[in-house]
Design a protein around this motif. Sequence first.
Motif, PDB file in Angstrom:
ATOM      1  N   VAL A  52       0.851  -1.195   0.000  1.00  0.00           N
ATOM      2  CA  VAL A  52       0.000   0.000   0.000  1.00  0.00           C
ATOM      3  C   VAL A  52       0.889   1.249   0.000  1.00  0.00           C
ATOM      4  CG1 VAL A  52      -1.741   1.277   1.315  1.00  0.00           C
ATOM      5  CG2 VAL A  52      -1.877  -1.218   1.156  1.00  0.00           C
ATOM      6  N   VAL A  53       1.924   1.224   0.829  1.00  0.00           N
ATOM      7  CA  VAL A  53       2.855   2.355   0.869  1.00  0.00           C
ATOM      8  C   VAL A  53       3.510   2.523  -0.498  1.00  0.00           C
ATOM      9  CG1 VAL A  53       5.038   3.150   1.873  1.00  0.00           C
ATOM     10  CG2 VAL A  53       3.270   2.185   3.354  1.00  0.00           C
ATOM     11  N   ASP A  54       3.884   1.411  -1.082  1.00  0.00           N
ATOM     12  CA  ASP A  54       4.534   1.450  -2.391  1.00  0.00           C
ATOM     13  C   ASP A  54       3.612   2.079  -3.448  1.00  0.00           C
ATOM     14  OD1 ASP A  54       6.762   0.617  -4.088  1.00  0.00           O
ATOM     15  OD2 ASP A  54       5.285  -0.728  -5.005  1.00  0.00           O
TER      16      ASP A  54
ATOM     17  N   LEU B 201      -8.818   1.973  -1.320  1.00  0.00           N
ATOM     18  CA  LEU B 201      -7.924   1.171  -2.165  1.00  0.00           C
ATOM     19  C   LEU B 201      -8.209  -0.309  -1.914  1.00  0.00           C
ATOM     20  CD1 LEU B 201      -5.471   1.745  -4.070  1.00  0.00           C
ATOM     21  CD2 LEU B 201      -3.995   1.512  -2.085  1.00  0.00           C
ATOM     22  N   ILE B 202      -8.113  -1.090  -2.994  1.00  0.00           N
ATOM     23  CA  ILE B 202      -8.389  -2.533  -2.877  1.00  0.00           C
ATOM     24  C   ILE B 202      -7.250  -3.277  -3.554  1.00  0.00           C
ATOM     25  CG2 ILE B 202     -10.038  -4.369  -3.514  1.00  0.00           C
ATOM     26  CD1 ILE B 202     -11.895  -1.602  -4.006  1.00  0.00           C
ATOM     27  N   GLY B 203      -6.719  -4.290  -2.889  1.00  0.00           N
ATOM     28  CA  GLY B 203      -5.629  -5.086  -3.466  1.00  0.00           C
ATOM     29  C   GLY B 203      -6.203  -6.319  -4.143  1.00  0.00           C
ATOM     30  N   VAL B 204      -5.796  -6.556  -5.411  1.00  0.00           N
ATOM     31  CA  VAL B 204      -6.322  -7.717  -6.146  1.00  0.00           C
ATOM     32  C   VAL B 204      -5.212  -8.641  -6.652  1.00  0.00           C
ATOM     33  CG1 VAL B 204      -8.527  -6.671  -6.803  1.00  0.00           C
ATOM     34  CG2 VAL B 204      -6.521  -6.282  -8.242  1.00  0.00           C
ATOM     35  N   GLY B 205      -4.015  -8.494  -6.103  1.00  0.00           N
ATOM     36  CA  GLY B 205      -2.893  -9.347  -6.501  1.00  0.00           C
ATOM     37  C   GLY B 205      -1.610  -8.753  -5.958  1.00  0.00           C
ATOM     38  N   PRO B 206      -0.503  -9.489  -6.034  1.00  0.00           N
ATOM     39  CA  PRO B 206       0.734  -9.006  -5.414  1.00  0.00           C
ATOM     40  C   PRO B 206       1.427  -7.862  -6.172  1.00  0.00           C
ATOM     41  CG  PRO B 206       1.081 -11.151  -6.441  1.00  0.00           C
ATOM     42  CD  PRO B 206      -0.368 -10.844  -6.569  1.00  0.00           C
ATOM     43  N   GLY B 207       1.158  -7.705  -7.440  1.00  0.00           N
ATOM     44  CA  GLY B 207       1.881  -6.712  -8.258  1.00  0.00           C
ATOM     45  C   GLY B 207       1.513  -5.284  -7.896  1.00  0.00           C
ATOM     46  N   ARG B 208       2.458  -4.390  -8.142  1.00  0.00           N
ATOM     47  CA  ARG B 208       2.274  -2.960  -7.874  1.00  0.00           C
ATOM     48  C   ARG B 208       1.009  -2.415  -8.542  1.00  0.00           C
ATOM     49  NH1 ARG B 208       7.742   0.490  -9.050  1.00  0.00           N
ATOM     50  NH2 ARG B 208       8.228   0.762  -6.859  1.00  0.00           N
ATOM     51  N   GLU B 209       0.753  -2.920  -9.781  1.00  0.00           N
ATOM     52  CA  GLU B 209      -0.363  -2.384 -10.555  1.00  0.00           C
ATOM     53  C   GLU B 209      -1.682  -3.059 -10.201  1.00  0.00           C
ATOM     54  OE1 GLU B 209       1.977  -4.388 -11.398  1.00  0.00           O
ATOM     55  OE2 GLU B 209       0.924  -6.137 -12.162  1.00  0.00           O
ATOM     56  N   GLN B 210      -1.636  -4.106  -9.395  1.00  0.00           N
ATOM     57  CA  GLN B 210      -2.862  -4.870  -9.117  1.00  0.00           C
ATOM     58  C   GLN B 210      -3.656  -4.252  -7.964  1.00  0.00           C
ATOM     59  OE1 GLN B 210      -0.870  -8.867  -9.123  1.00  0.00           O
ATOM     60  NE2 GLN B 210      -2.568  -9.341 -10.482  1.00  0.00           N
ATOM     61  N   VAL B 211      -4.140  -3.040  -8.205  1.00  0.00           N
ATOM     62  CA  VAL B 211      -4.961  -2.353  -7.212  1.00  0.00           C
ATOM     63  C   VAL B 211      -6.159  -1.703  -7.902  1.00  0.00           C
ATOM     64  CG1 VAL B 211      -3.130  -1.837  -5.548  1.00  0.00           C
ATOM     65  CG2 VAL B 211      -3.595  -0.225  -7.397  1.00  0.00           C
ATOM     66  N   VAL B 212      -7.191  -1.502  -7.112  1.00  0.00           N
ATOM     67  CA  VAL B 212      -8.380  -0.784  -7.567  1.00  0.00           C
ATOM     68  C   VAL B 212      -8.529   0.399  -6.627  1.00  0.00           C
ATOM     69  CG1 VAL B 212     -10.897  -0.902  -7.764  1.00  0.00           C
ATOM     70  CG2 VAL B 212      -9.497  -2.899  -8.382  1.00  0.00           C
ATOM     71  N   TRP B 213      -8.512   1.600  -7.161  1.00  0.00           N
ATOM     72  CA  TRP B 213      -8.752   2.766  -6.310  1.00  0.00           C
ATOM     73  C   TRP B 213     -10.239   2.835  -6.019  1.00  0.00           C
ATOM     74  CZ3 TRP B 213      -4.865   5.454  -4.145  1.00  0.00           C
ATOM     75  CH2 TRP B 213      -3.596   5.365  -4.738  1.00  0.00           C
ATOM     76  N   GLY B 214     -10.590   2.981  -4.762  1.00  0.00           N
ATOM     77  CA  GLY B 214     -12.004   3.046  -4.381  1.00  0.00           C
ATOM     78  C   GLY B 214     -12.614   4.370  -4.791  1.00  0.00           C
ATOM     79  N   ASP B 215     -13.928   4.461  -4.663  1.00  0.00           N
ATOM     80  CA  ASP B 215     -14.602   5.700  -5.059  1.00  0.00           C
ATOM     81  C   ASP B 215     -14.255   6.856  -4.136  1.00  0.00           C
ATOM     82  OD1 ASP B 215     -15.895   4.583  -7.218  1.00  0.00           O
ATOM     83  OD2 ASP B 215     -17.452   3.733  -5.925  1.00  0.00           O
TER      84      ASP B 215
ATOM     85  N   VAL C  43      12.397  -7.618  -0.098  1.00  0.00           N
ATOM     86  CA  VAL C  43      11.923  -7.811   1.273  1.00  0.00           C
ATOM     87  C   VAL C  43      12.629  -6.779   2.141  1.00  0.00           C
ATOM     88  CG1 VAL C  43      11.734  -9.396   3.217  1.00  0.00           C
ATOM     89  CG2 VAL C  43      11.521 -10.272   0.887  1.00  0.00           C
ATOM     90  N   LEU C  44      11.844  -5.926   2.779  1.00  0.00           N
ATOM     91  CA  LEU C  44      12.419  -4.853   3.598  1.00  0.00           C
ATOM     92  C   LEU C  44      11.987  -5.032   5.052  1.00  0.00           C
ATOM     93  CD1 LEU C  44      11.595  -2.018   1.075  1.00  0.00           C
ATOM     94  CD2 LEU C  44      13.855  -2.926   1.551  1.00  0.00           C
ATOM     95  N   HIS C  45      12.901  -4.734   5.949  1.00  0.00           N
ATOM     96  CA  HIS C  45      12.572  -4.904   7.371  1.00  0.00           C
ATOM     97  C   HIS C  45      12.569  -3.571   8.120  1.00  0.00           C
ATOM     98  CE1 HIS C  45      12.537  -9.271   7.171  1.00  0.00           C
ATOM     99  NE2 HIS C  45      13.624  -9.194   6.421  1.00  0.00           N
ATOM    100  N   SER C  46      13.596  -2.760   7.903  1.00  0.00           N
ATOM    101  CA  SER C  46      13.677  -1.486   8.635  1.00  0.00           C
ATOM    102  C   SER C  46      13.543  -0.278   7.720  1.00  0.00           C
ATOM    103  CB  SER C  46      15.025  -1.382   9.360  1.00  0.00           C
ATOM    104  OG  SER C  46      15.134  -2.408  10.304  1.00  0.00           O
ATOM    105  N   ILE C  47      13.920  -0.445   6.473  1.00  0.00           N
ATOM    106  CA  ILE C  47      13.893   0.693   5.542  1.00  0.00           C
ATOM    107  C   ILE C  47      12.495   0.811   4.934  1.00  0.00           C
ATOM    108  CG2 ILE C  47      14.898   1.640   3.414  1.00  0.00           C
ATOM    109  CD1 ILE C  47      17.462   0.147   4.049  1.00  0.00           C
ATOM    110  N   PRO C  48      11.925   2.019   4.938  1.00  0.00           N
ATOM    111  CA  PRO C  48      10.595   2.180   4.322  1.00  0.00           C
ATOM    112  C   PRO C  48      10.613   1.749   2.855  1.00  0.00           C
ATOM    113  CG  PRO C  48      11.216   4.168   5.526  1.00  0.00           C
ATOM    114  CD  PRO C  48      12.430   3.287   5.489  1.00  0.00           C
ATOM    115  N   SER C  49       9.498   1.149   2.443  1.00  0.00           N
ATOM    116  CA  SER C  49       9.472   0.629   1.070  1.00  0.00           C
ATOM    117  C   SER C  49       9.484   1.762   0.035  1.00  0.00           C
ATOM    118  CB  SER C  49       8.269  -0.288   0.868  1.00  0.00           C
ATOM    119  OG  SER C  49       7.166   0.161   1.615  1.00  0.00           O
ATOM    120  N   GLY C  50       9.289   3.003   0.484  1.00  0.00           N
ATOM    121  CA  GLY C  50       9.419   4.151  -0.411  1.00  0.00           C
ATOM    122  C   GLY C  50      10.789   4.233  -1.073  1.00  0.00           C
ATOM    123  N   ILE C  51      11.751   3.561  -0.521  1.00  0.00           N
ATOM    124  CA  ILE C  51      13.119   3.609  -1.037  1.00  0.00           C
ATOM    125  C   ILE C  51      13.194   3.083  -2.478  1.00  0.00           C
ATOM    126  CG2 ILE C  51      13.976   1.318  -0.312  1.00  0.00           C
ATOM    127  CD1 ILE C  51      15.815   4.615   0.325  1.00  0.00           C
TER     128      ILE C  51
END
Length: 439
Positions: free
Chosen positions: A19-21, A412-426, A51-59
């Motif tokens: 989600v952060v990504d 936001l709705i997740g429909v798969g693991p990929g970055r693009e696999q999201v549905v923005w809610g209304d 796989v990130l543990h301490s560094i924000p995925s924004g990196i």
Amino acid sequence: MPNIVVVGTQWGDEGKGKVVDVITPHVNVVVRYQGGNNAGHTVVVGREKYVLHSIPSGILHPHCRCVIGCGVVVDPASLIQEMEALVQRGVTLDGSLFISKNAHLIMPYHPALDRASEAKLGSRRIGTTGKGVGPAYVDKAARVGIRMADLLDERLFREKLEINLAQKNRILREIYDAQSFNIEEILNPYLRFAGWLAPYITDTALLLHRWIESGYSVLFEGAQATMLDIDHGTYPFVTSSNPVAGAACVGAGVGPRDIQEIWGVAKAYTTRVGAGPFPTELHDETGEEIRRRGGEFGTTTGRPRRTGWMDLVALKYAARLNTLSGLVVTKLDVFSGFDRIRVATRYRSQEEATFDRFPYHQSVLHHAVGEYDELPGWREDLADCRTPSDLPVNARDYLRFISEAVDVPITLIGVGPGREQVVWGDAVPEQFAPERQAA
Ligand code: IMP
């Protein structure tokens, strides 16, 4: 631009990293505000899995500045390993990563104490990740912790280490019958770590203040989740920090008026690792099926996660505690092919009492089980859905049922693991969904 907190609403592993990504393209800065390397975020970019543990995925976004805030406890060995792995894959850290001078260090005796304490607790153990996060927060509260800035002052670092070791070694030897440490085996590697980390250590609260004043948009990234919060979660089966949204201010060093949006992340079902109450837990084939389809194995420890149905009693509690402005539902695709989906709307206690509020007493919660409403499932694969209208009607009804129950719009709705696999809610604010603006 609004500043936003992304917080877990269940027992962690809701997919906050992804989600952060997904939101990161719309912000300038991502800050982690609590927890340590007990967290694990998996982000899939194209064919690459990080796989990130301490560094924000924004990196993983070149434009984004990433901050490890003062509320985080940092294991420098683990952090450097993560940094090296990113650098090897071409990620730039200089000018992108900033570590708070006030963040506390996880020292080698912390994981040792964590594991020894768990072993001693036996069947009453918490099921920690064993990373030493709890003992590091103990030292912070006891005011004997060692902080990032101390790493930069060899004399002070040695002095603090000596004081700590004298005490920790006695505890390890005499209470836990465990191995003690000698000072050189810690001092030498930690001084090397200091050289590595020095360029990144800074007054991150001041930086954040300046960035926010200049109009930058900041995302505050929570680790673990509301039900693992040390004050509001299922104590004592919790982590040792405050994942709730309110802690973003403390753990980053900003004020409450610096935050405008708070999005809570929930999986379409529920999982938990480690011990502790879990009213909607499934111990049958359905639970196994969810684990298999959802790949529900811990990112940090590899442990199989406990699985269960969506728990609206807990979700309502999380919505209230975090004052959620938006709800993100992840892994909706896992339910494709389920004939019926159950959702807990109430709990039933051992005494057969029914209630729809989260119980305030630990003993009640330990024996509470979910009471369910049942909704029809859907057969369609959701992998390619990109707008709410692409979703099967039953999937939309499921989301509506959850959103109405907690009175929070779905963003936001997740429909798969990929970055693009999201549905923005209304209900997503325009700033976070410029794709829709362009449409
Ligand atoms: P600790 O944070 O390692 O002390 O573990 C305390 C509890 O929090 C245990 O039940 C862990 O399984 C859980 N926990 C800690 N970090 C995470 C996480 O990132 N995801 C899910 N559970 C976690």
